[in-house]
Design a protein around this motif. Structure first.
Motif, PDB file in Angstrom:
ATOM      1  N   UNK A  47      13.051 -38.738  18.303  1.00 37.85           N
ATOM      2  CA  UNK A  47      12.840 -37.618  17.383  1.00 37.85           C
ATOM      3  C   UNK A  47      14.068 -36.724  17.302  1.00 37.85           C
ATOM      4  N   UNK A  48      14.649 -36.394  18.458  1.00 34.45           N
ATOM      5  CA  UNK A  48      15.782 -35.470  18.476  1.00 34.45           C
ATOM      6  C   UNK A  48      16.998 -36.024  17.754  1.00 34.45           C
ATOM      7  N   UNK A  49      17.162 -37.341  17.784  1.00 30.30           N
ATOM      8  CA  UNK A  49      18.318 -37.953  17.124  1.00 30.30           C
ATOM      9  C   UNK A  49      18.225 -37.884  15.604  1.00 30.30           C
ATOM     10  N   UNK A  50      17.078 -37.466  15.081  1.00 26.30           N
ATOM     11  CA  UNK A  50      16.944 -37.300  13.632  1.00 26.30           C
ATOM     12  C   UNK A  50      17.705 -36.077  13.138  1.00 26.30           C
ATOM     13  N   UNK A  51      18.044 -35.174  14.069  1.00 24.45           N
ATOM     14  CA  UNK A  51      18.791 -33.968  13.706  1.00 24.45           C
ATOM     15  C   UNK A  51      20.196 -34.037  14.280  1.00 24.45           C
ATOM     16  N   UNK A  52      21.173 -33.727  13.442  1.00 33.08           N
ATOM     17  CA  UNK A  52      22.567 -33.711  13.895  1.00 33.08           C
ATOM     18  C   UNK A  52      23.120 -32.283  13.906  1.00 33.08           C
ATOM     19  N   UNK A  53      22.235 -31.312  13.724  1.00 32.53           N
ATOM     20  CA  UNK A  53      22.684 -29.926  13.555  1.00 32.53           C
ATOM     21  C   UNK A  53      22.977 -29.219  14.882  1.00 32.53           C
ATOM     22  N   UNK A  54      22.367 -29.663  15.943  1.00 28.53           N
ATOM     23  CA  UNK A  54      22.502 -28.916  17.202  1.00 28.53           C
ATOM     24  C   UNK A  54      22.897 -29.845  18.339  1.00 28.53           C
ATOM     25  N   UNK A  55      23.622 -29.271  19.284  1.00 29.83           N
ATOM     26  CA  UNK A  55      23.983 -30.008  20.494  1.00 29.83           C
ATOM     27  C   UNK A  55      22.861 -29.920  21.513  1.00 29.83           C
ATOM     28  N   UNK A  56      22.317 -28.720  21.688  1.00 35.14           N
ATOM     29  CA  UNK A  56      21.236 -28.507  22.648  1.00 35.14           C
ATOM     30  C   UNK A  56      19.893 -28.609  21.923  1.00 35.14           C
ATOM     31  N   UNK A  57      19.250 -29.756  22.052  1.00 38.11           N
ATOM     32  CA  UNK A  57      18.031 -30.025  21.289  1.00 38.11           C
ATOM     33  C   UNK A  57      16.768 -29.937  22.145  1.00 38.11           C
ATOM     34  N   UNK A  58      16.914 -29.420  23.348  1.00 43.33           N
ATOM     35  CA  UNK A  58      15.781 -29.289  24.260  1.00 43.33           C
ATOM     36  C   UNK A  58      15.637 -27.828  24.676  1.00 43.33           C
ATOM     37  N   UNK A  59      14.399 -27.386  24.859  1.00 40.83           N
ATOM     38  CA  UNK A  59      14.124 -26.053  25.378  1.00 40.83           C
ATOM     39  C   UNK A  59      13.551 -26.183  26.788  1.00 40.83           C
ATOM     40  N   UNK A  60      14.139 -25.443  27.708  1.00 42.66           N
ATOM     41  CA  UNK A  60      13.617 -25.351  29.069  1.00 42.66           C
ATOM     42  C   UNK A  60      12.960 -23.988  29.205  1.00 42.66           C
ATOM     43  N   UNK A  61      11.642 -23.973  29.373  1.00 41.84           N
ATOM     44  CA  UNK A  61      10.872 -22.728  29.409  1.00 41.84           C
ATOM     45  C   UNK A  61      10.178 -22.584  30.752  1.00 41.84           C
ATOM     46  N   UNK A  62      10.019 -21.339  31.187  1.00 42.11           N
ATOM     47  CA  UNK A  62       9.268 -21.044  32.415  1.00 42.11           C
ATOM     48  C   UNK A  62       8.369 -19.851  32.148  1.00 42.11           C
ATOM     49  N   UNK A  63       7.117 -19.977  32.522  1.00 39.42           N
ATOM     50  CA  UNK A  63       6.168 -18.865  32.454  1.00 39.42           C
ATOM     51  C   UNK A  63       5.624 -18.668  33.863  1.00 39.42           C
ATOM     52  N   UNK A  64       5.910 -17.487  34.428  1.00 41.20           N
ATOM     53  CA  UNK A  64       5.602 -17.256  35.841  1.00 41.20           C
ATOM     54  C   UNK A  64       4.738 -16.012  36.018  1.00 41.20           C
ATOM     55  N   UNK A  65       3.427 -16.189  36.277  1.00 46.63           N
ATOM     56  CA  UNK A  65       2.578 -15.035  36.582  1.00 46.63           C
ATOM     57  C   UNK A  65       2.998 -14.409  37.908  1.00 46.63           C
ATOM     58  N   UNK A  66       2.567 -13.179  38.152  1.00 46.47           N
ATOM     59  CA  UNK A  66       2.839 -12.560  39.446  1.00 46.47           C
ATOM     60  C   UNK A  66       2.143 -13.371  40.534  1.00 46.47           C
ATOM     61  N   UNK A  67       2.558 -13.160  41.778  1.00 46.44           N
ATOM     62  CA  UNK A  67       2.004 -13.916  42.908  1.00 46.44           C
ATOM     63  C   UNK A  67       0.483 -13.787  42.946  1.00 46.44           C
ATOM     64  N   UNK A  68      -0.021 -12.556  42.836  1.00 48.41           N
ATOM     65  CA  UNK A  68      -1.469 -12.320  42.918  1.00 48.41           C
ATOM     66  C   UNK A  68      -2.206 -12.914  41.725  1.00 48.41           C
ATOM     67  N   UNK A  69      -1.647 -12.731  40.512  1.00 43.44           N
ATOM     68  CA  UNK A  69      -2.307 -13.256  39.317  1.00 43.44           C
ATOM     69  C   UNK A  69      -2.359 -14.783  39.335  1.00 43.44           C
TER      70      UNK A  69
END
Length: 264
Positions: A47-69
């Motif tokens: 899928x990513x190779x269908x686009x030639x517009x960007x070098x970085x085609x992946x998103x690295x995301x982190x969602x971190x609740x507080x320790x207690x939550x």
């Protein structure tokens, strides 16, 4: 709750780290059926190779609740929060490839999301413009809606409290840390440990960098609420911690002989 995001080239190293059964478990995925990192990357590359517009085609995301939550949230709640987080960043959770994996190995539950930027329906790339800041505010909004602890709200509350004590409004976390350092310098210290304790009470942890020879090579300032970390020189080049007390010594388990080198 803390939200983080960046666009990257992706690859095996990152996905191997995320998809590690010793660290946690898979929460859910979309438009992917691979059984291991290699197969998933091969799927995403189609899928990513269908686009030639960007070098970085992946998103690295982190969602971190507080320790207690984190300990209170169920998998269904974690999934709902992840979907909200991604939609807030402009990701179509129906038409993007992604995998969400929960890490629990450090007793602080957090979610890693490995996501392709290309929308499979429209062919458009998710914008990565200021995506790190967008992730911080997205996490703040999710925490507010769910009555969870928000790192951003903690910071806002501290800024308001600091204003009432005569602080200027910080333009960044670095300015906030520097203001607190200046506030701490209003008193005298017999040891660096006293200075560290005062900074800790204001929400900043000062960490000496000690090498194998026992030499202090510098210091890092860590915002306890957001976990942002900076070298002392990055906060402000005027900071010179070794001048706070004369001949400072720090106790460690190995009790090394502490000396300063190059003035920091």
């Amino acid at each position: 709750m803390i939200g983080m995001a960046k666009a990257c080239s992706g690859g095996g190293s990152l996905l191997n780290y995320i998809m590690n059964d010793r660290k946690g478990y898979e929460l859910f995925r979309n438009n992917l059926c691979g059984l291991n990192p290699k197969e998933i990357i091969e799927e995403m590359n189609i899928i990513q190779d269908l686009s030639h517009r960007a070098k970085n085609k992946t998103l690295s995301l982190v969602l971190s609740p507080s320790f207690d939550d984190g300990h209170k949230l169920s998998n269904s709640e974690l999934k709902e929060m992840t979907v909200e987080f991604m939609k807030d960043l402009g990701i179509d959770t129906e038409n993007h490839q992604f995998l969400a994996f929960v890490h629990t190995e450090k007793l602080h539950k957090h979610i890693h999301i490995y996501c392709g930027r290309l929308n499979m329906d429209s062919g458009k790339l998710v914008s990565d413009h200021f995506i790190g800041k967008k992730a911080q505010w997205a996490a703040h909004r999710i925490a507010s809606r769910r009555n969870l602890i928000s790192a951003k709200q903690i910071m806002i509350n501290k800024i308001k409290a600091n204003q009432s004590e005569g602080f200027t409004i910080p333009k960044s976390t670095k300015d906030e840390i520097y203001n607190k350092h200046l506030k701490a310098l209003e008193r005298q210290y017999n040891s660096l440990e006293e200075y560290f304790l005062v900074m800790r009470t204001m929400g900043v942890e000062v960490q000496p960098s000690i090498n194998k020879q026992g030499l202090i090579q510098g210091y890092r300032f860590v915002n306890v609420a957001t976990k942002e970390s900076f070298k002392a020189s990055e906060v402000n080049r005027k900071i010179n911690i070794k001048d706070i007390v004369g001949n400072p010594k720090i106790e460690t388990n190995k009790k090394p002989k502490i000396k300063f080198r190059h003035g920091r």
